[in-house]
Design a protein around this motif. Sequence first.
Motif, PDB file in Angstrom:
ATOM      1  N   ARG A  10       0.837  -1.207   0.000  1.00 29.81           N
ATOM      2  CA  ARG A  10       0.000   0.000   0.000  1.00 29.81           C
ATOM      3  C   ARG A  10       0.865   1.249   0.000  1.00 29.81           C
ATOM      4  O   ARG A  10       0.645   2.181  -0.762  1.00 29.81           O
ATOM      5  N   LEU A  14       1.284   4.010  -2.955  1.00 25.28           N
ATOM      6  CA  LEU A  14       1.030   5.426  -2.741  1.00 25.28           C
ATOM      7  C   LEU A  14       2.180   6.248  -3.299  1.00 25.28           C
ATOM      8  O   LEU A  14       1.955   7.237  -3.988  1.00 25.28           O
ATOM      9  N   LYS A  49      -7.646   1.276   9.353  1.00 25.00           N
ATOM     10  CA  LYS A  49      -6.837   0.115   8.969  1.00 25.00           C
ATOM     11  C   LYS A  49      -7.722  -1.101   8.725  1.00 25.00           C
ATOM     12  O   LYS A  49      -7.503  -1.853   7.775  1.00 25.00           O
ATOM     13  N   LEU A  52      -9.322  -0.669   5.362  1.00 25.33           N
ATOM     14  CA  LEU A  52      -8.329  -0.903   4.310  1.00 25.33           C
ATOM     15  C   LEU A  52      -8.059  -2.397   4.140  1.00 25.33           C
ATOM     16  O   LEU A  52      -7.938  -2.882   3.010  1.00 25.33           O
ATOM     17  N   TYR A  84     -10.842   3.586  -1.168  1.00 34.70           N
ATOM     18  CA  TYR A  84      -9.525   3.105  -0.762  1.00 34.70           C
ATOM     19  C   TYR A  84      -8.529   4.267  -0.698  1.00 34.70           C
ATOM     20  O   TYR A  84      -7.803   4.430   0.284  1.00 34.70           O
ATOM     21  N   ASN A  85      -8.509   5.094  -1.749  1.00 35.94           N
ATOM     22  CA  ASN A  85      -7.595   6.232  -1.776  1.00 35.94           C
ATOM     23  C   ASN A  85      -7.891   7.216  -0.656  1.00 35.94           C
ATOM     24  O   ASN A  85      -6.975   7.734  -0.017  1.00 35.94           O
ATOM     25  N   LEU A  88      -6.723   5.629   2.627  1.00 35.90           N
ATOM     26  CA  LEU A  88      -5.265   5.599   2.694  1.00 35.90           C
ATOM     27  C   LEU A  88      -4.709   6.998   2.940  1.00 35.90           C
ATOM     28  O   LEU A  88      -3.801   7.185   3.756  1.00 35.90           O
ATOM     29  N   TYR A  91      -5.354   7.765   6.549  1.00 36.59           N
ATOM     30  CA  TYR A  91      -4.463   6.961   7.388  1.00 36.59           C
ATOM     31  C   TYR A  91      -3.065   7.559   7.427  1.00 36.59           C
ATOM     32  O   TYR A  91      -2.469   7.749   8.486  1.00 36.59           O
TER      33      TYR A  91
END
Length: 98
Positions: A10, A14, A49, A52, A84-85, A88, A91
């Motif tokens: 991940r 990124l 988390k 994800l 998801y993006n 993330l 996070y």
Amino acid sequence: MTAGLRGALRLSMLCALGAAVSIGGCASGGSNGPTSKQLANGETCGSIKSQLNKLDARGVPSSVQAEASGKKLSGQQKADADLYNRLLNDYLGARCHV
């Protein structure tokens, strides 16, 4: 794939995709990075988390990569990739990974 490997994948995705969140070189995690942003009401690093991980299990990172390479996605795949993006970015922006 182990959870640690998924996490590393991940993070490398990124970096490779040039996501909107600037985290000071992706892997540095040093004091040069930006201050952490606040999470939305009710969200925690653990809850993000968990979400994800669920998206990982459904194979959403491959949709993120496909979208980044310009491939067309179905409406559901695009929605999952966008979620998801966002997760993330939240996070990493909250520095949960540090």
